[in-house]
Design an enzyme around this catalytic site. Structure first.
Site, PDB file in Angstrom:
ATOM      1  N   SER A  54      26.755  30.619 -29.160  1.00 39.37           N
ATOM      2  CA  SER A  54      28.192  30.823 -29.328  1.00 39.37           C
ATOM      3  C   SER A  54      28.595  31.062 -30.784  1.00 39.37           C
ATOM      4  O   SER A  54      29.720  31.486 -31.036  1.00 39.37           O
ATOM      5  CB  SER A  54      28.966  29.612 -28.782  1.00 39.37           C
ATOM      6  OG  SER A  54      28.711  28.460 -29.556  1.00 39.37           O
ATOM      7  N   LYS A 127      31.832  25.017 -33.877  1.00 37.61           N
ATOM      8  CA  LYS A 127      32.696  26.201 -33.890  1.00 37.61           C
ATOM      9  C   LYS A 127      33.291  26.372 -35.283  1.00 37.61           C
ATOM     10  O   LYS A 127      33.126  25.524 -36.157  1.00 37.61           O
ATOM     11  CB  LYS A 127      33.836  26.067 -32.872  1.00 37.61           C
ATOM     12  CG  LYS A 127      33.416  25.724 -31.445  1.00 37.61           C
ATOM     13  CD  LYS A 127      32.755  26.865 -30.721  1.00 37.61           C
ATOM     14  CE  LYS A 127      32.408  26.469 -29.277  1.00 37.61           C
ATOM     15  NZ  LYS A 127      31.643  27.544 -28.581  1.00 37.61           N
TER      16      LYS A 127
END
Length: 296
Positions: A54, A127
């Site tokens: 991701s 993230k």
């Protein structure tokens, strides 16, 4: 006279101290090193294994990053920083099981977790912070860019962006588009650099700052992937949110103040580690050196 001579001899030629044999000292040093590693892992730094794509191509599967665990005890996360956090209840867990359920594998994972080199849990995520408390964030402008407080972001770190022609679906992050969100105070809006596969705040909602474990500031493994995870200039000049709010982040500093140097605080945090290593390295050779200087 003989007593004075004996005392003078002992003063000039002191008795050598008996050094502990290596086979006895080595286990002690290993225990000390292990305890230091556990303390450092618990309060200062931790190495995290990247289990998914991701954050490609900033972070690849199998990379290991060092995470500063105390930086957010003195300040809040800033826009552009890469953070590790525990997913809120609304966030779906990510699969991290490697399929090995043997006793040896479980023991190795437990020991690895103690010193901070194991795989993250199913609710641990990594993230990039795109917006902070008080910011207005949405997608997209006429160039297909994410907008923060009305400014479109040029994000060179994005790999395989989500498609524009896919309509947004609640609970799914397949579309690049999402309605404007005002990030609540004390929370952050995070997104993965590989937008095409990242399940992030677009569909799962903002993350409380209290859930943040720390800032990932450097890739340490593999060796050919070593890199500093600094804040890109993408986030320079973002206007403050309407009505004040928390805002701030990594945007333009107030007049007369300089922007903080990326990673400066992280480097300072690593100093106790180097000091501990230096102490352990010198413990074996320091005593013999002093003894040699005392010999007649």
């Amino acid at each position: 006279m003989d007593r004075d001579t004996s005392q003078e001899r002992r003063r000039r030629f002191p008795r050598r101290k008996v050094q502990m044999p290596l086979w006895q000292e080595l286990p002690l040093l290993l225990v000390v090193a292990f305890c230091l590693a556990v303390l450092i892992r618990s309060f200062l730094l931790q190495a995290f294994f990247i289990p998914s794509g991701s954050m490609e191509n900033t972070l690849l599967v199998g990379d290991r990053v060092l995470v500063n665990k105390i930086v957010y005890d003195v300040r809040d996360p800033k826009r552009g920083e890469v953070v590790v956090f525990r997913g809120p209840e609304a966030w779906a867990p990510q699969p991290v099981d490697d399929g090995n359920t043997s006793v040896l594998s479980k023991v190795s994972r437990t020991m690895g977790d103690l010193v901070g080199i194991s795989r993250p849990g199913a609710k641990d995520f990594i993230k990039r912070v795109i917006a902070v408390g008080g910011d207005r964030i949405s997608c997209c402008d006429d160039q297909g860019r994410v907008m923060v407080n009305g400014k479109g972001l040029d994000e060179p770190y994005i790999f395989d962006n989500s498609p524009l022609d896919v309509p947004p679906v609640p609970g799914e992050c397949r579309s690049r588009q999402f309605a404007e969100v005002v990030v609540p105070p004390g929370q952050i809006f995070v997104m993965g650099d590989h937008r095409g596969v990242s399940q992030d705040a677009r569909c799962q909602g903002p993350v409380p700052v209290e859930n943040v474990v720390g800032r990932a500031f450097v890739v340490v493994w593999p060796q050919d992937r070593w890199a500093n995870l600094s804040v890109p200039d993408t986030f320079d000049g973002i206007p403050p949110p309407d009505g004040g709010g928390e805002g701030g982040g990594a945007g333009t500093p107030p007049p007369g103040q300089e922007s903080p140097v990326p990673g400066k605080g992280d480097i300072v945090v690593t100093m106790p580690i180097f000091a501990s290593v230096l102490f352990l390295a010198r413990s074996r050779r320091g005593l013999p050196d002093r003894q040699r200087r005392l010999r007649p």
